[in-house]
Design a protein around this motif. Structure first.
Motif, PDB file in Angstrom:
ATOM      1  N   THR A 121      32.033  18.302  74.289  1.00  0.00           N
ATOM      2  CA  THR A 121      31.290  19.396  74.277  1.00  0.00           C
ATOM      3  C   THR A 121      31.697  20.517  74.638  1.00  0.00           C
ATOM      4  OG1 THR A 121      29.391  17.554  74.920  1.00  0.00           O
ATOM      5  CG2 THR A 121      29.043  19.822  75.295  1.00  0.00           C
ATOM      6  N   GLU A 122      32.550  20.594  75.439  1.00  0.00           N
ATOM      7  CA  GLU A 122      33.323  21.853  76.004  1.00  0.00           C
ATOM      8  C   GLU A 122      34.360  22.356  75.055  1.00  0.00           C
ATOM      9  OE1 GLU A 122      36.240  23.830  79.633  1.00  0.00           O
ATOM     10  OE2 GLU A 122      35.802  21.656  79.401  1.00  0.00           O
ATOM     11  N   LEU A 123      34.934  21.639  74.211  1.00  0.00           N
ATOM     12  CA  LEU A 123      35.905  21.863  73.274  1.00  0.00           C
ATOM     13  C   LEU A 123      34.813  22.690  71.971  1.00  0.00           C
ATOM     14  CD1 LEU A 123      38.412  21.584  71.484  1.00  0.00           C
ATOM     15  CD2 LEU A 123      37.572  19.310  70.657  1.00  0.00           C
ATOM     16  N   VAL A 124      33.793  21.824  71.849  1.00  0.00           N
ATOM     17  CA  VAL A 124      32.876  22.488  70.763  1.00  0.00           C
ATOM     18  C   VAL A 124      32.348  23.977  71.017  1.00  0.00           C
ATOM     19  CG1 VAL A 124      30.839  22.470  69.290  1.00  0.00           C
ATOM     20  CG2 VAL A 124      32.060  20.235  69.723  1.00  0.00           C
ATOM     21  N   ALA A 125      31.966  24.167  72.264  1.00  0.00           N
ATOM     22  CA  ALA A 125      31.520  25.405  72.695  1.00  0.00           C
ATOM     23  C   ALA A 125      32.622  26.328  72.711  1.00  0.00           C
ATOM     24  CB  ALA A 125      31.166  25.318  74.276  1.00  0.00           C
ATOM     25  N   VAL A 126      33.880  26.172  73.014  1.00  0.00           N
ATOM     26  CA  VAL A 126      35.015  26.927  72.890  1.00  0.00           C
ATOM     27  C   VAL A 126      35.361  27.289  71.477  1.00  0.00           C
ATOM     28  CG1 VAL A 126      37.376  27.222  73.413  1.00  0.00           C
ATOM     29  CG2 VAL A 126      36.129  26.161  75.254  1.00  0.00           C
ATOM     30  N   GLY A 127      35.416  26.358  70.681  1.00  0.00           N
ATOM     31  CA  GLY A 127      35.507  26.503  69.284  1.00  0.00           C
ATOM     32  C   GLY A 127      34.728  27.376  68.657  1.00  0.00           C
ATOM     33  N   ARG A 128      33.368  27.280  68.778  1.00  0.00           N
ATOM     34  CA  ARG A 128      32.212  28.195  68.144  1.00  0.00           C
ATOM     35  C   ARG A 128      32.534  29.650  68.756  1.00  0.00           C
ATOM     36  NH1 ARG A 128      27.967  25.828  65.976  1.00  0.00           N
ATOM     37  NH2 ARG A 128      27.886  23.531  66.038  1.00  0.00           N
ATOM     38  N   GLU A 129      32.840  30.029  69.845  1.00  0.00           N
ATOM     39  CA  GLU A 129      33.231  31.283  70.299  1.00  0.00           C
ATOM     40  C   GLU A 129      34.362  31.765  69.751  1.00  0.00           C
ATOM     41  OE1 GLU A 129      33.953  31.093  74.719  1.00  0.00           O
ATOM     42  OE2 GLU A 129      31.965  30.638  75.331  1.00  0.00           O
ATOM     43  N   LEU A 130      35.468  30.911  69.659  1.00  0.00           N
ATOM     44  CA  LEU A 130      36.453  31.713  68.693  1.00  0.00           C
ATOM     45  C   LEU A 130      36.082  31.682  67.308  1.00  0.00           C
ATOM     46  CD1 LEU A 130      39.323  29.112  70.120  1.00  0.00           C
ATOM     47  CD2 LEU A 130      39.294  31.527  70.715  1.00  0.00           C
ATOM     48  N   MET A 131      35.353  30.977  66.604  1.00  0.00           N
ATOM     49  CA  MET A 131      35.052  31.456  65.312  1.00  0.00           C
ATOM     50  C   MET A 131      34.001  32.372  64.959  1.00  0.00           C
ATOM     51  SD  MET A 131      36.112  27.891  63.355  1.00  0.00           S
ATOM     52  CE  MET A 131      35.011  26.886  64.568  1.00  0.00           C
ATOM     53  N   ALA A 132      33.161  32.604  66.241  1.00  0.00           N
ATOM     54  CA  ALA A 132      32.382  33.459  66.103  1.00  0.00           C
ATOM     55  C   ALA A 132      33.078  35.110  65.873  1.00  0.00           C
ATOM     56  CB  ALA A 132      31.386  33.666  67.170  1.00  0.00           C
ATOM     57  N   GLU A 133      34.188  35.255  66.566  1.00  0.00           N
ATOM     58  CA  GLU A 133      35.008  36.336  66.439  1.00  0.00           C
ATOM     59  C   GLU A 133      35.696  36.623  65.209  1.00  0.00           C
ATOM     60  OE1 GLU A 133      37.949  36.064  69.557  1.00  0.00           O
ATOM     61  OE2 GLU A 133      36.168  35.991  71.222  1.00  0.00           O
ATOM     62  N   GLN A 134      36.382  35.482  64.435  1.00  0.00           N
ATOM     63  CA  GLN A 134      36.855  35.610  63.269  1.00  0.00           C
ATOM     64  C   GLN A 134      36.937  34.303  62.743  1.00  0.00           C
ATOM     65  OE1 GLN A 134      40.946  36.782  63.116  1.00  0.00           O
ATOM     66  NE2 GLN A 134      41.149  36.284  65.442  1.00  0.00           N
ATOM     67  N   ALA A 135      37.212  34.131  61.292  1.00  0.00           N
ATOM     68  CA  ALA A 135      37.592  32.864  60.579  1.00  0.00           C
ATOM     69  C   ALA A 135      38.714  32.536  60.956  1.00  0.00           C
ATOM     70  CB  ALA A 135      37.113  33.047  59.229  1.00  0.00           C
ATOM     71  N   LEU A 136      39.053  31.275  61.021  1.00  0.00           N
ATOM     72  CA  LEU A 136      40.659  30.786  61.446  1.00  0.00           C
ATOM     73  C   LEU A 136      41.028  29.778  60.481  1.00  0.00           C
ATOM     74  CD1 LEU A 136      40.068  30.675  65.403  1.00  0.00           C
ATOM     75  CD2 LEU A 136      41.186  32.372  63.978  1.00  0.00           C
ATOM     76  N   THR A 137      42.114  29.677  60.171  1.00  0.00           N
ATOM     77  CA  THR A 137      42.859  28.596  59.754  1.00  0.00           C
ATOM     78  C   THR A 137      42.900  27.332  60.819  1.00  0.00           C
ATOM     79  OG1 THR A 137      45.075  28.909  60.299  1.00  0.00           O
ATOM     80  CG2 THR A 137      44.308  30.108  58.184  1.00  0.00           C
ATOM     81  N   ALA A 138      43.010  26.111  60.247  1.00  0.00           N
ATOM     82  CA  ALA A 138      43.060  24.932  61.122  1.00  0.00           C
ATOM     83  C   ALA A 138      44.377  25.312  61.928  1.00  0.00           C
ATOM     84  CB  ALA A 138      43.361  23.937  60.278  1.00  0.00           C
ATOM     85  N   LYS A 139      45.439  25.817  61.613  1.00  0.00           N
ATOM     86  CA  LYS A 139      46.516  25.862  62.502  1.00  0.00           C
ATOM     87  C   LYS A 139      46.337  27.129  63.461  1.00  0.00           C
ATOM     88  CE  LYS A 139      51.558  27.135  62.414  1.00  0.00           C
ATOM     89  NZ  LYS A 139      52.932  27.463  61.695  1.00  0.00           N
ATOM     90  N   ALA A 140      45.838  27.993  63.076  1.00  0.00           N
ATOM     91  CA  ALA A 140      45.554  29.077  64.197  1.00  0.00           C
ATOM     92  C   ALA A 140      44.397  28.392  65.027  1.00  0.00           C
ATOM     93  CB  ALA A 140      44.868  30.278  63.307  1.00  0.00           C
ATOM     94  N   LEU A 141      43.465  27.728  64.557  1.00  0.00           N
ATOM     95  CA  LEU A 141      42.310  27.152  65.327  1.00  0.00           C
ATOM     96  C   LEU A 141      42.862  26.192  66.345  1.00  0.00           C
ATOM     97  CD1 LEU A 141      39.260  27.045  66.239  1.00  0.00           C
ATOM     98  CD2 LEU A 141      39.333  25.118  64.472  1.00  0.00           C
ATOM     99  N   GLY A 142      43.841  25.410  65.753  1.00  0.00           N
ATOM    100  CA  GLY A 142      44.348  24.436  66.920  1.00  0.00           C
ATOM    101  C   GLY A 142      45.100  25.273  67.893  1.00  0.00           C
ATOM    102  N   LEU A 143      45.866  26.172  67.687  1.00  0.00           N
ATOM    103  CA  LEU A 143      46.925  26.892  68.536  1.00  0.00           C
ATOM    104  C   LEU A 143      46.024  27.540  69.694  1.00  0.00           C
ATOM    105  CD1 LEU A 143      49.496  28.130  66.266  1.00  0.00           C
ATOM    106  CD2 LEU A 143      49.741  26.385  67.862  1.00  0.00           C
ATOM    107  N   ALA A 144      44.866  28.177  69.137  1.00  0.00           N
ATOM    108  CA  ALA A 144      43.776  28.868  70.110  1.00  0.00           C
ATOM    109  C   ALA A 144      43.292  27.828  70.978  1.00  0.00           C
ATOM    110  CB  ALA A 144      42.988  29.786  69.133  1.00  0.00           C
ATOM    111  N   LEU A 145      42.733  26.804  70.329  1.00  0.00           N
ATOM    112  CA  LEU A 145      42.145  25.583  71.377  1.00  0.00           C
ATOM    113  C   LEU A 145      43.051  25.081  72.352  1.00  0.00           C
ATOM    114  CD1 LEU A 145      40.247  23.733  68.635  1.00  0.00           C
ATOM    115  CD2 LEU A 145      39.097  25.135  70.654  1.00  0.00           C
TER     116      LEU A 145
END
Length: 380
Positions: A121-145
């Motif tokens: 649940t926390e992971l999804v909340a963090v991911g939504r925040e990250l992608m609200a700022e900009q679209a991310l590739t899978a690699k960039a998303l994984g590193l940010a998470l």
């Protein structure tokens, strides 16, 4: 009351008619996507060819505009694979297929969470925040998470977010004549609307039958990727028509759906890679033989482009330039300089002169759709 038995050839003609392949239809790309319940889109450009082969006067810009205007999107849906669907179907279908992604969350052999104790649940909340700022590739998303969950595998984190949030791939990915990385954001953010609340598969199954039926429950499960659909079919059964196939299995259908005679004409048609017509039944004998399926379906999950003769898969095709394969819709295929673009046709067995002439004529139309550069057709 005696139940009508439908042979494979009758089922073939029904499938062709419902898949818009008996003639080119004068409907919009958006209407076609709705009727077909989306198109398989693991590769970015095959849906363009899939619409060209089905629609009259289709231009690539029509589909590209749907994507850039956010009236169509690409995201994981049925079978856990990427589909191109309308914005409305994205919001309606994604909750229905969520069980596929829930099952995959921990069990995926490559990137599942396995024994991880991460708070999803926390992971999804963090991911939504990250992608609200900009679209991310899978690699960039994984590193940010991984910055927020440092003890976890970045690839597993990105995969988990994809399974629990509806991630759509944004342009320029999948625009005709262009290339682009697969960058994602959430469907809700991209479309500005929430997902539907309904999770029952009933309406989705009715639409499947209208586009792929008549079909068995096993067929419905093969198309959707969902299990245990018997209860939903039992709910729908009073409103359905029931047939049998040659093996005695029950086939379900929506009333008044097209069911042409087995001798209805079936023109030559070119299908793109991953076309759903080859992936949407447990028993595919109505469209391709098992022998030919083994030739076309590779061990690494690629379903090659094919052509139909008399309604059945009769061979494969590909585009090459200077002997190297190129994809329809890619800059390499559309290029206006250099060697000619070649359409290579590989029949699985000898074809007669009339079918060969029809293939050549339809192939010339395909080449004219793909490029304005010099081109030629070769049988290999």
């Amino acid at each position: 009351m005696e139940i009508t038995t439908l042979g494979n050839r009758r089922l073939n003609r029904a499938l062709l008619e419902r898949q818009l392949l008996t003639r080119r239809h004068a409907v919009s790309a958006q209407a076609a996507l709705t009727h077909l319940v989306g198109m398989q889109a693991q590769a970015p450009h095959p849906p363009y060819v899939g619409l060209w082969t089905r629609l009259a006067d289709f231009a690539p810009s029509e589909l590209a505009d749907l994507l850039t205007d956010r009236r169509a999107v690409r995201l994981g849906l049925m079978r856990g694979t990427v589909h191109l669907v309308t914005d409305a179907d994205c919001l309606a279908l994604r909750p229905v297929v969520q069980p596929i992604y829930d099952a995959d969350l921990y069990r995926n052999q490559l990137h599942g969470l396995g024994d991880s104790n991460v708070d999803v649940t926390e992971l999804v909340a963090v991911g939504r925040e990250l992608m609200a700022e900009q679209a991310l590739t899978a690699k960039a998303l994984g590193l940010a998470l991984a910055e927020r969950f440092p003890d976890e595998d970045p690839k597993a984190l990105a995969h988990a977010l994809r399974s629990q949030a509806s991630l759509v791939q944004v342009p320029p990915r999948a625009l005709w004549g262009r290339s682009g990385q697969s960058a994602c954001t959430t469907a809700e953010h991209w479309l500005g609307r929430p997902l539907a609340a309904e999770t029952a598969p009933d309406e989705m199954l009715l639409r499947y039958l209208a586009a792929f039926g008549p079909a068995t429950i096993a067929d419905m499960q093969a198309w959707s990727g969902l299990n245990r659909l018997r209860a939903a079919v039992d709910r729908l059964r009073p409103s359905l028509v029931v047939y049998r196939d040659e093996a005695g299995r029950e086939l379900y259908d929506v009333p008044d759906a097209p069911l042409p005679p087995e001798d209805a004409p079936a023109p030559v048609r070119f299908l793109p890679e991953f076309d759903n017509i080859l992936l949407s039944h447990a028993d595919r004998a109505r469209i391709i033989s098992e022998e030919d399926r083994k030739r076309m379906f590779t061990v690494n999950g690629i379903i090659r482009a094919s052509f139909l003769v008399d309604g059945m898969v009769a061979g494969m095709w590909r585009l090459t330039r200077a002997g190297k394969p190129v994809s329809a819709g890619s800059p390499a295929a559309a290029g206006t300089s250099g060697p000619p673009l070649v359409l290579e046709l590989q029949p699985f067995r000898p074809i007669d002169r009339a079918a060969g002439a029809e293939l050549t004529a339809e192939g010339a139309r395909l080449l004219a759709f793909v490029t304005t550069h010099d081109h030629e057709i070769r049988f290999v």
